[in-house]
Design a protein around this motif. Structure first.
Motif, short mmCIF file in Angstrom:
data_model
loop_
_atom_site.label_atom_id
_atom_site.label_comp_id
_atom_site.label_asym_id
_atom_site.label_seq_id
_atom_site.Cartn_x
_atom_site.Cartn_y
_atom_site.Cartn_z
N ASN A 194 0.85 -1.19 0.00
CA ASN A 194 0.00 0.00 0.00
C ASN A 194 0.89 1.24 0.00
O ASN A 194 1.64 1.47 0.94
N THR A 203 -9.76 4.20 2.59
CA THR A 203 -9.23 3.41 1.47
C THR A 203 -8.02 2.60 1.91
O THR A 203 -7.90 1.40 1.61
N VAL A 243 -0.86 -0.81 -4.49
CA VAL A 243 -2.06 0.01 -4.34
C VAL A 243 -1.56 1.45 -4.17
O VAL A 243 -0.82 1.73 -3.22
N ARG A 275 -1.99 5.67 -4.09
CA ARG A 275 -2.72 6.95 -4.02
C ARG A 275 -1.70 8.06 -4.17
O ARG A 275 -0.68 8.07 -3.49
N ALA A 290 -5.82 3.91 -5.97
CA ALA A 290 -6.55 4.13 -4.71
C ALA A 290 -6.88 5.60 -4.52
O ALA A 290 -7.16 6.04 -3.40
N ARG A 332 -12.92 -4.10 -2.38
CA ARG A 332 -11.46 -4.20 -2.55
C ARG A 332 -11.01 -5.67 -2.51
O ARG A 332 -10.08 -6.05 -3.22
#
Ligand code: CP
Length: 332
Positions: free
Chosen positions: A69, A78, A125, A127, A150, A318
């Motif tokens: 992540n 998220t 993942v 962002r 994300a 998810r």
């Protein structure tokens, strides 16, 4: 010296995210995904839901796989839900601390990605505040690695879009004939864009994007939606009302943007405002919420609100996405 990387904003993401056989390799955007795939993902998500208080659904679908992540913007929902989703599918999950990652020392995104790949990370993942980053990474990773968006600047937040679609389907049972009103800072909202594309693909009856003129999207961007600036007109007979936060972190110049009191008076969703909508209308919000600005606090906690259900659905959606990209790795 910090490395300078540039990312094309529109990068033909729709074709990049599918394998040659049409299966999902990356999830970068809902735009361009067909109806059958969206419905399959919603159906798969239902399998991962269980009543509150029971032990959550688990599987070993991603046993032996590693998920990283990489959140270069703040997140509660998220990030936590991708973390739980990966663990409930049996994967090893690495939550990189962005404040202590070497990107802070000027390491390029690609060097960071290649470093993680060298540790057998299979799914990243991502962002990021910059448009184009997830697709840029997807173009550079090894063949078996999947990238999941994300939250990408104001462009796209596809898993949020899926959880919004799932929540609407659970309550309304259909999309055709539905009137959906999305209210607030549309122009800066990746949530609105992903919801809009998903709703359009699934055949929503009428999609209304309601905002002050300074926060309205370009009319040509989503030609299938009605752009409106009067809240009462926008809420009339709506089945679904989604309130959005003002994305202050993405607004350089606040000229033309109403102050808090004026904003709530004209664009805040409240019990009084909801009288224009259908009596069984549901109220949604992606979070994080600013109570008393875009939504009345009592309405957010009322029986019409499905906001906590959206959060619950976020984990299931998810899990469904992770399971699906995991399947497409099986041949590698
Ligand atoms: N809806 C959403 O993306 O929330 P977070 O910023 O907390 O992840």
């Amino acid at each position: 010296m910090h490395a300078i990387e540039t990312f094309p904003r529109q990068d033909n993401q729709a074709s990049l995210q599918l394998n040659a056989d049409g299966s999902l390799r990356h999830l970068l955007t809902l735009e361009g995904l067909d109806r059958a795939l969206l419905v399959d993902l919603l159906d798969d998500s239902e399998r991962f839901l269980s009543p509150m208080g029971e032990i959550p659904v688990r599987s070993q679908a991603l046993a032996g796989r590693t998920i990283a992540n990489l959140f270069f913007e703040p997140s509660t929902r998220t990030r936590a839900s991708f973390d739980l989703a990966g663990k409930r599918l049996g994967a090893d999950v690495l939550n990189l601390d962005v404040n202590t990652s070497s990107r802070k020392k000027g390491e390029s995104i690609l060097d960071m990605i290649y470093t993680l790949q060298a540790m057998h990370v299979d799914i990243m993942v991502v962002r990021d505040a910059s448009a184009g980053v997830p697709a840029y990474i997807a173009r550079h990773v090894n063949d078996h690695v999947s990238i999941l968006n994300a939250g990408e600047s104001d462009v796209s937040h596809p898993t949020q879009g899926l959880l919004d679609l799932l929540t609407i389907r659970q309550h309304k049972g259909r999309f055709d004939g539905l009137v959906v009103a999305i209210v607030g800072d549309i122009v800066h909202s990746r949530v609105a864009r992903s919801a809009a594309h998903g709703l359009h693909t699934l055949g929503v009856g009428e999609l209304r994007l309601i905002s002050p003129p300074a926060l309205a999207p370009d009319p040509g961007e989503m030609p299938f939606a009605m752009i409106m600036d009067n809240l009462h007109d926008g809420l009339r007979d709506a089945d679904v009302v989604m309130a959005l936060r003002i994305q202050r972190e993405r607004i350089g110049n606040l000229d033309g943007i109403p102050g808090i009191d004026e904003y709530f008076a004209n664009y805040g969703i409240s019990h009084a405002r909801m009288k224009a909508a259908r009596s069984d209308a549901i109220v949604m919000h992606p979070g994080p919420m600013n109570r008393g600005i875009e939504i009345e606090s009592a309405l957010a906690d009322s029986p019409a609100s499905v906001i906590t259900q959206q959060v619950t659905n976020g984990v299931a959606v998810r899990m469904a996405v992770l399971e699906r990209v995991g399947k497409s790795m099986e041949g590698h």
